[in-house]
Scaffold this active site. Sequence first.
Site, PDB file in Angstrom:
ATOM      1  N   GLU A  38      36.841  44.716  39.686  1.00  0.00           N
ATOM      2  CA  GLU A  38      37.384  43.377  39.889  1.00  0.00           C
ATOM      3  C   GLU A  38      37.633  42.701  38.548  1.00  0.00           C
ATOM      4  OE1 GLU A  38      35.240  40.893  42.595  1.00  0.00           O
ATOM      5  OE2 GLU A  38      35.154  42.395  44.160  1.00  0.00           O
ATOM      6  N   HIS A  86      38.418  38.546  46.606  1.00  0.00           N
ATOM      7  CA  HIS A  86      37.035  38.041  46.544  1.00  0.00           C
ATOM      8  C   HIS A  86      37.000  36.545  46.870  1.00  0.00           C
ATOM      9  CE1 HIS A  86      32.913  39.045  44.608  1.00  0.00           C
ATOM     10  NE2 HIS A  86      32.768  38.102  45.533  1.00  0.00           N
TER      11      HIS A  86
END
Length: 311
Positions: A262, A283
């Site tokens: 990420e 997210h």
Amino acid sequence: MSEIVISEFMEPDSVKRLSSVAQTHYDPGLAERPDDLAAMVGGARALIVRNRTKVTEAVLAAAGSSLVSVGRLGVGLDNIDLDACRARNVHVRPATGANDLSVVEYVLTAALVLTRGAWFSSPSVAAGNWPRQAMIGSEIAGKTMGLIGFGSIARGVAIKAGALGMRVLAHDPFVAADDPAWENARSCTLPELLADADVVSLHVPLVETTCHLLDADAFARMKPGAVLVNAARGGVVDEGALIEALRDGRLGGAALDVFEKEPLDAEAGLAFADIPNLILTPHIAGLTEESNGRVCNLVADLVLKDLGLSA
């Protein structure tokens, strides 16, 4: 020198409240500049982060003995060296409970969308194909929700899934057998859950024992056509194995809000290209306008309390 350093996005009113009682440095880009972060935290009494800032031993050392509080604008703590914080008597303050409802709603929405399937038809309908027969999906009522981990968010999912007519299974060896929460779910082993659940939702932290908990073997054990929702941590799922299971048609779909890497960049994202019945989000399951306000206010309160201040 600032008393409070905020290295990621925080709701403006909360920043203003902190600034009114302590010298505060707010720079939501510090998470991507670790050298600048280390320089900025020197002498700070509090550091407030989300999930991108790595609160390492080096960062704590740069802050020195003045640091007493690390506020986490969320609940996951895998980006914070908890042992190092304990050793330095630094309090770690997550926003426990403040974004539960947002994640609960994300999980149930994803389960409904993946099970029904109709909301993936927009391009085909716009092209004039009118794919009614191909878009016939299933109802969620009567299906089985399987929760891996049975903390507060999973318990919220259990209650609302039950209200939708779902049967709920949960696996969590750390929840006592006499916990009242089991009134809303049946406790079972992980193999039982994987075999029986139509929807599998993850609610565990990323630790050594949960890394790639769902791998090729786990996907092979899942009910054919079952769907997966992961709004917990990316590393809990072996993404390569998941992609293979989706492409082979062993699973009916997946919703991923978290990833092994990420932010997910374009190169890593290519692996997910052209997979049907797949939802990818950045997210954001726990981040809504309402939850962001609750999270920021709660963390501000907790940090101010650690500093012996009020605003």
